[in-house]
Design a protein around this motif. Sequence first.
Motif, PDB file in Angstrom:
ATOM      1  N   ARG A   1      -8.442  -2.909   5.024  1.00 28.43           N
ATOM      2  CA  ARG A   1      -7.712  -3.298   3.807  1.00 28.43           C
ATOM      3  C   ARG A   1      -8.680  -3.694   2.701  1.00 28.43           C
ATOM      4  N   GLU A   2      -9.721  -4.417   3.032  1.00 29.74           N
ATOM      5  CA  GLU A   2     -10.698  -4.795   2.006  1.00 29.74           C
ATOM      6  C   GLU A   2     -11.353  -3.553   1.402  1.00 29.74           C
ATOM      7  N   LEU A   3     -11.650  -2.560   2.237  1.00 29.12           N
ATOM      8  CA  LEU A   3     -12.238  -1.321   1.726  1.00 29.12           C
ATOM      9  C   LEU A   3     -11.266  -0.563   0.829  1.00 29.12           C
ATOM     10  N   LEU A   4      -9.972  -0.651   1.123  1.00 30.92           N
ATOM     11  CA  LEU A   4      -8.969   0.059   0.329  1.00 30.92           C
ATOM     12  C   LEU A   4      -8.789  -0.537  -1.057  1.00 30.92           C
TER      13      LEU A   4
ATOM     14  N   THR B   1       1.726  10.467  12.776  1.00 36.20           N
ATOM     15  CA  THR B   1       1.941  11.836  12.339  1.00 36.20           C
ATOM     16  C   THR B   1       2.770  11.831  11.058  1.00 36.20           C
ATOM     17  N   ALA B   2       2.864  12.997  10.422  1.00 35.34           N
ATOM     18  CA  ALA B   2       3.662  13.113   9.199  1.00 35.34           C
ATOM     19  C   ALA B   2       5.136  12.818   9.471  1.00 35.34           C
ATOM     20  N   ASP B   3       5.573  13.017  10.710  1.00 35.58           N
ATOM     21  CA  ASP B   3       6.971  12.771  11.074  1.00 35.58           C
ATOM     22  C   ASP B   3       7.250  11.319  11.451  1.00 35.58           C
ATOM     23  N   GLU B   4       6.222  10.505  11.572  1.00 34.99           N
ATOM     24  CA  GLU B   4       6.388   9.091  11.947  1.00 34.99           C
ATOM     25  C   GLU B   4       6.214   8.235  10.696  1.00 34.99           C
ATOM     26  N   SER B   5       7.291   7.635  10.256  1.00 33.07           N
ATOM     27  CA  SER B   5       7.230   6.843   9.025  1.00 33.07           C
ATOM     28  C   SER B   5       6.680   5.445   9.293  1.00 33.07           C
ATOM     29  N   ARG B   6       6.240   4.837   8.221  1.00 31.84           N
ATOM     30  CA  ARG B   6       5.802   3.436   8.288  1.00 31.84           C
ATOM     31  C   ARG B   6       6.940   2.574   8.809  1.00 31.84           C
ATOM     32  N   GLU B   7       8.152   2.805   8.298  1.00 26.20           N
ATOM     33  CA  GLU B   7       9.304   2.011   8.716  1.00 26.20           C
ATOM     34  C   GLU B   7       9.556   2.148  10.218  1.00 26.20           C
ATOM     35  N   GLU B   8       9.411   3.372  10.754  1.00 29.45           N
ATOM     36  CA  GLU B   8       9.619   3.581  12.187  1.00 29.45           C
ATOM     37  C   GLU B   8       8.583   2.829  13.014  1.00 29.45           C
TER      38      GLU B   8
ATOM     39  N   PRO C   1     -15.739   6.491  10.510  1.00 29.05           N
ATOM     40  CA  PRO C   1     -16.036   7.779  11.140  1.00 29.05           C
ATOM     41  C   PRO C   1     -15.150   8.073  12.354  1.00 29.05           C
ATOM     42  N   THR C   2     -14.589   7.037  12.976  1.00 30.87           N
ATOM     43  CA  THR C   2     -13.699   7.248  14.122  1.00 30.87           C
ATOM     44  C   THR C   2     -12.225   7.264  13.721  1.00 30.87           C
ATOM     45  N   GLY C   3     -11.936   7.269  12.428  1.00 31.65           N
ATOM     46  CA  GLY C   3     -10.568   7.442  11.953  1.00 31.65           C
ATOM     47  C   GLY C   3      -9.719   6.190  11.869  1.00 31.65           C
ATOM     48  N   THR C   4     -10.301   5.012  11.957  1.00 31.20           N
ATOM     49  CA  THR C   4      -9.508   3.778  11.917  1.00 31.20           C
ATOM     50  C   THR C   4      -8.677   3.722  10.644  1.00 31.20           C
ATOM     51  N   ASN C   5      -7.370   3.467  10.843  1.00 29.65           N
ATOM     52  CA  ASN C   5      -6.430   3.399   9.737  1.00 29.65           C
ATOM     53  C   ASN C   5      -5.389   2.333  10.047  1.00 29.65           C
ATOM     54  N   LEU C   6      -4.783   1.787   9.023  1.00 29.11           N
ATOM     55  CA  LEU C   6      -3.899   0.631   9.193  1.00 29.11           C
ATOM     56  C   LEU C   6      -2.648   0.939  10.006  1.00 29.11           C
ATOM     57  N   LEU C   7      -1.947   2.000   9.694  1.00 26.34           N
ATOM     58  CA  LEU C   7      -0.710   2.290  10.408  1.00 26.34           C
ATOM     59  C   LEU C   7      -0.999   2.642  11.868  1.00 26.34           C
ATOM     60  N   GLY C   8      -2.108   3.308  12.101  1.00 23.91           N
ATOM     61  CA  GLY C   8      -2.511   3.606  13.472  1.00 23.91           C
ATOM     62  C   GLY C   8      -2.799   2.351  14.276  1.00 23.91           C
TER      63      GLY C   8
ATOM     64  N   LEU D   1       0.822  -1.210   0.000  1.00 26.62           N
ATOM     65  CA  LEU D   1       0.000   0.000   0.000  1.00 26.62           C
ATOM     66  C   LEU D   1       0.856   1.260   0.000  1.00 26.62           C
ATOM     67  N   SER D   2       0.306   2.316  -0.524  1.00 25.38           N
ATOM     68  CA  SER D   2       0.981   3.612  -0.530  1.00 25.38           C
ATOM     69  C   SER D   2       0.984   4.207   0.876  1.00 25.38           C
ATOM     70  N   GLU D   3       1.802   5.240   1.054  1.00 25.20           N
ATOM     71  CA  GLU D   3       1.821   5.958   2.339  1.00 25.20           C
ATOM     72  C   GLU D   3       0.447   6.532   2.650  1.00 25.20           C
ATOM     73  N   TYR D   4      -0.212   7.038   1.649  1.00 26.69           N
ATOM     74  CA  TYR D   4      -1.557   7.574   1.850  1.00 26.69           C
ATOM     75  C   TYR D   4      -2.501   6.487   2.353  1.00 26.69           C
TER      76      TYR D   4
END
Length: 196
Positions: free
Chosen positions: A155-158, A87-94, A39-46, A28-31
């Motif tokens: 992920r299925e929604l993405l 955050t924008a300063d926290e990378s996927r790799e980190e 609605p509560t902001g659930t996201n994979l990296l989070g 997946l892309s960074e985005y």
Amino acid sequence: MTESDPKSDLHRYLQTAREALVWKLDGLSEYDVRRPLTPTGTNLLGLVKHVASVELGYFGDTFGRPSAESLPWLEDDAEPNADMWATADESREEIVGLYHRVWKHSDATIEALALDATGRVSWWPDDRNQVTLHQILVHMIAETNRHAGHADIVRELLDGIVGLKKDNDNMATGDQAWWEDYRDKLERVAREVGRS
């Protein structure tokens, strides 16, 4: 029949859930790994950041085995839900790297202690904060699988990718047309029952 080792069994289930959660980021892309899809902001990296954070607490501080990892998003002055997004300063790799380091720290605790070893979960109420390693293993298996389930849906929604892991989707056999027909059937049943 081979004899089972309870601690090894629990550890294996925890590791399987960990790997399933991290796999949901693959390709997946960074985005897309940061994209809030509920609605509560659930996201994979989070989800990965959150599970890494709580696992470190449960297998670290709970058993008097603190880590040198810094988790500023859990400090008293952190904004609410800061552990649920990157955050924008926290990378996927980190964040994935943090989670892998947490695995090592947790695995050392699991290896070093007996299942009946006791600890204290300082953020739980006094009437139930005395725990055993066994309880915490079960708790983290449930916690990790709960969030891996969230990740499955996100992920299925993405992009439509589903399943337990790359080489085992653990899904019914069917092509896209079969799944579309299946979903349509469920929609028809839901509408029919909803009119009753």
